[in-house]
Design an enzyme around this catalytic site. Sequence first.
Site, PDB file in Angstrom:
ATOM      1  N   LYS A 167     -52.750   9.341 -18.243  1.00 14.63           N
ATOM      2  CA  LYS A 167     -53.700   8.707 -19.161  1.00 14.63           C
ATOM      3  C   LYS A 167     -53.227   8.892 -20.613  1.00 14.63           C
ATOM      4  O   LYS A 167     -52.325   9.673 -20.886  1.00 14.63           O
ATOM      5  CB  LYS A 167     -55.095   9.312 -18.965  1.00 14.63           C
ATOM      6  CG  LYS A 167     -55.610   9.163 -17.522  1.00 14.63           C
ATOM      7  CD  LYS A 167     -55.619   7.716 -17.040  1.00 14.63           C
ATOM      8  CE  LYS A 167     -56.526   7.461 -15.863  1.00 14.63           C
ATOM      9  NZ  LYS A 167     -55.989   7.804 -14.542  1.00 14.63           N
TER      10      LYS A 167
HETATM   11  C1  LIG Z   1     -57.241   7.807 -13.302  1.00 12.98           C
HETATM   12  C2  LIG Z   1     -58.402   7.038 -12.826  1.00 12.98           C
HETATM   13  C3  LIG Z   1     -59.467   7.660 -12.138  1.00 12.98           C
HETATM   14  C4  LIG Z   1     -59.424   9.076 -11.649  1.00 12.98           C
HETATM   15  O1  LIG Z   1     -59.311  10.060 -12.585  1.00 12.98           O
HETATM   16  P1  LIG Z   1     -58.737  11.502 -12.148  1.00 12.98           P
HETATM   17  O2  LIG Z   1     -58.936  12.323 -13.357  1.00 12.98           O
HETATM   18  O3  LIG Z   1     -57.297  11.303 -11.794  1.00 12.98           O
HETATM   19  O4  LIG Z   1     -59.515  11.986 -10.987  1.00 12.98           O
HETATM   20  C5  LIG Z   1     -60.578   6.892 -11.821  1.00 12.98           C
HETATM   21  N1  LIG Z   1     -60.650   5.599 -12.141  1.00 12.98           N
HETATM   22  C6  LIG Z   1     -59.654   4.964 -12.763  1.00 12.98           C
HETATM   23  C7  LIG Z   1     -59.810   3.514 -13.108  1.00 12.98           C
HETATM   24  C8  LIG Z   1     -58.481   5.652 -13.108  1.00 12.98           C
HETATM   25  O5  LIG Z   1     -57.471   4.990 -13.705  1.00 12.98           O
END
Ligand SMILES: *Cc1c(COP(=O)(O)O)cnc(C)c1O
Length: 369
Positions: free
Chosen positions: A183
């Site tokens: 992210k």
């Molecule tokens: C990364 C992501 C998640 C999950 O987040 P984590 O912190 O990896 O559990 C959920 N929804 C979307 C759209 C994502 O890109």
Amino acid sequence: MAWKVPMTGPLVGEEEANAVRQVILSGWLSGGPKVPEFERAFADFIGVRHAVALCNGTVALHAVLVAMGIGPGDEVIVPDITFISTATSVVHAAATPVFADIDPVTLNLDPQSMERQITARTRAVMPVHYAGQAADMDEILAIARQHGLEVIEDAAEAHGAEYRGRKVGSLGRAAMFSFTPNKNITTGEGGMVTTDDAELAERLRLLRNHGSKITYLHEMVGYNYRMTQMQAAMGIEQLRKLPRILERKRQLAAMLSKAVQEVPGLEPPGSLADRTHVYQLYTIRVNPALAGVTRDQLRDGLTRLGIETRVCFPPLHSQPIFRSGAVLGGSLAQSDRAGEEIVSLPIHNTMTDHETAYIGEGLQGAACR
Ligand SMILES: *Cc1c(COP(=O)(O)O)cnc(C)c1O
């Protein structure tokens, strides 16, 4: 394989290392002051009253659903193109995810398709701000209001993205952000819920900590979904870097789009004028008739050049876990088409101009064969 240009490369360094080192040497590793400090800074950044930090984004979504009382017999509408957690968090809450089609330009939830999927059991809708660009929130909020549905933003990919002058994460009843390493900012693993609803925030704090405010007194069945002090210390530093990170993302995206447009049959990501795109992902579309190659052939060509790519994301309804049963009817034609044609290219903050140009050359080479 060792990629010449990998998909991810978090911008972390001395600031994060020092912050984590200080926490470790303090001996106070969890349940300390860094978490509320990070929560306050994040809430202020988004422009909401409350932020609740959890150990990752997936459990943050689960906790929101449980806190809203969504469970067995309830349906939650999600877009068919998203990371798996958007849907599995609904399953974790023992509710049923229902897949709606997407807009072909932005790959975001199509409000009309969403409306067609509403039944007497629908309790909530979970729009995703795909790749870092806001979904059609005004339309989605209006439909949700008409039908009495909760709106939970999956803003996992969209830290700092704006929609008609407002930050995402402040638009629905609650929103989730993720801090996993791919992210735009990261705490190793981590998640945050933003909301203006004080009661909801309070329930999330209870759920995060075994349903307990007073040690060993449990008011509800909760979980251990706590964020550590190390994660929060890192998050505080990352949030400071976010404006710089987003500025660089815009530059990289502009460079990539210029290169993509020079290759017949390749389309850069659609970005709309009334919202900002923060490019957690950079997803292009391959039109095989014009490009002379399929999406998968283009990927193979880039792989040979050491350029990593991913399909973000295969349609949910095509996943083995969802292939039978629970999915309700309705056309997912745009999602099916995107599933064949989209591919995400590397875009991250340790990527150099040289590497970005290399991707452009790679696209030329891999397409016009
Ligand atoms: C990364 C992501 C998640 C999950 O987040 P984590 O912190 O990896 O559990 C959920 N929804 C979307 C759209 C994502 O890109």
